[in-house]
Design an enzyme around this catalytic site. Structure first.
Site, short mmCIF file in Angstrom:
data_model
loop_
_atom_site.label_atom_id
_atom_site.label_comp_id
_atom_site.label_asym_id
_atom_site.label_seq_id
_atom_site.Cartn_x
_atom_site.Cartn_y
_atom_site.Cartn_z
N HIS A 121 47.83 22.50 -61.59
CA HIS A 121 48.98 22.89 -62.40
C HIS A 121 50.07 21.83 -62.22
CE1 HIS A 121 47.64 26.72 -63.93
NE2 HIS A 121 47.22 27.07 -62.72
N ASP A 122 51.17 22.01 -62.91
CA ASP A 122 52.23 21.02 -62.89
C ASP A 122 52.61 20.60 -61.47
OD1 ASP A 122 54.52 19.87 -64.90
OD2 ASP A 122 55.40 20.36 -62.95
N ASN A 124 50.85 20.41 -58.85
CA ASN A 124 49.85 19.52 -58.27
C ASN A 124 49.94 18.12 -58.86
OD1 ASN A 124 48.13 22.42 -58.86
ND2 ASN A 124 48.39 21.74 -56.75
N ASP A 151 53.35 18.68 -67.16
CA ASP A 151 52.77 19.41 -68.29
C ASP A 151 53.25 18.86 -69.63
OD1 ASP A 151 51.34 21.05 -66.66
OD2 ASP A 151 52.47 22.88 -67.08
#
Length: 378
Positions: A121-122, A124, A151
């Site tokens: 996700h963002d 990471n 993202d």
């Protein structure tokens, strides 16, 4: 509109893919979203797009995709690397049917390397870009930002840029190409100025102690009497002088680059003496790089937004920004003004355009190869 006539196929994924498609749609592209039957993906960017719902694991589903690609300009792949190949829909296959196809692949870590198959996700991707390490203070754990950086900035925006570049190049070569848009790589590229300026004194200290990361008294936020905040960006001497003027202080008393802790303490004390609105009035005619920290609930009441009208409210009273940048002859217009698209709403319509017969379409629906929100037979 700038992208009028451009046909886009967007495979429904999480937020970065839908926003990339929304950017293209806002500037005139015709975007058709491909969703899996009974997809649970949450999409608030579907307005103004068409939606066709398919069983992507069936031969009928992949045949429909292949037929669509023959007349499509852009395919937006939002799956993990290798998924489209397993479906028989990889770029090597589809570009044979349409050499002009621009095959854009948007993923977390790109199509190669040891992380390509990992979920993320963002937080990471921001961590892997190196930027998260800079979002810390006093040796505390870094604070993850809202999911804008990887993202949407490194992902959606740079992927849409890649698509525009490929469309432009195609006007000369007549050929499409494959775009590998990794969110981690995208954010890493967006960080070019930060990375290339690390030798400068502005980054000499620990994260959170430098001029641009909250460690400088003339470049941070201050709480006001009514519990709101003001943002101060008085870096250059001419702005700092005006900033002090607004606080009724002088440079002799509080030099910009000496005793930073003393300056911050004094500025904190003074800002607490007036409300945010009062401070706005103080700095209204002072060129000091001081602005209110606006909240999402009161954006429209600020004179900046009241004058420029860069947004509107939808039927749910949600703020919808207008497209940016502004083009003088072919400006974009947000597709959010149209109703949200239901899954499978345009399945029959798209299949008809592809040349499928009424009997074939009804058979697809009855056998569960496609889903149509419109249950009536053709």
């Amino acid at each position: 509109m700038a992208l009028k006539g451009v046909k886009v196929m967007e495979f429904l994924g999480l937020a970065p893919g839908p926003f990339c498609g929304a950017i293209l749609a806002d500037f005139g592209a015709s975007v058709t979203v491909i969703s899996k039957i009974q997809s649970s993906s949450f999409d608030v960017m579907s307005n103004g797009k068409r939606n066709i719902s398919l069983d992507l694991k069936s031969k009928e589903g992949t045949d429909i995709i292949t037929r669509m690609c023959k007349t499509t300009d852009v395919l937006l792949d939002t799956f993990r690397p290798g998924v489209m190949e397993k479906l028989g829909l990889g770029p090597d296959i589809l570009t044979k049917h349409n050499p002009r196809l621009i095959y854009a692949r948007l993923s977390g870590y790109g199509q190669s390397g040891p992380y390509k198959d990992k979920a993320g996700h963002d937080i990471n991707y921001v961590a892997m870009s190196g930027i998260l390490s800079l979002l810390a203070k006093n040796k505390e754990p870094p604070t993850p930002p809202l999911n804008l950086l990887a993202d949407f900035a490194g992902g959606s925006v740079l992927c849409s840029l890649g698509i525009i570049l490929a469309l432009f190049e195609r006007t000369r070569s007549g050929k499409g190409q494959v775009i590998d848009s990794g969110m981690t790589d995208g954010l890493f590229y967006l960080s070019s100025w930060i990375l290339r300026s690390q030798f400068l004194p502005i980054w000499a200290g620990e994260p959170g102690s430098n001029i641009l990361d909250g460690g400088f008294a003339a470049y941070k936020t201050y709480k006001t009497k009514d519990g709101k905040f003001m943002a101060v960006g008085a870096l250059e001497p001419k702005f700092y002088i005006n900033f002090l003027k607004g606080l009724q202080l002088t440079d002799d008393e509080y030099p910009q680059y000496s005793d930073n802790d003393r300056n911050e303490k004094k500025f904190t004390e003074i800002f607490l003496q007036k409300s945010q609105n009062e401070w706005c009035q103080v700095f209204k005619n002072l060129d000091a790089c001081v602005t209110p920290v606006l909240e999402m609930t009161n954006l429209e009441t600020n004179e900046y937004y009241d004058a420029k009208k860069p947004m509107y409210r939808d039927s749910n009273n949600m703020i919808i920004p207008e497209p940016c940048p502004k083009l003088s002859r072919t400006p974009g217009t947000t597709m959010a003004k149209k109703s949200p698209t239901l899954q499978g709403l345009h399945t029959k319509e798209v299949l008809q355009e592809l040349g499928y017969s009424t009997t074939e379409i009804n058979n697809f629906i009855n056998t569960g190869k496609v889903f149509s929100a419109n249950k009536s037979n053709l």
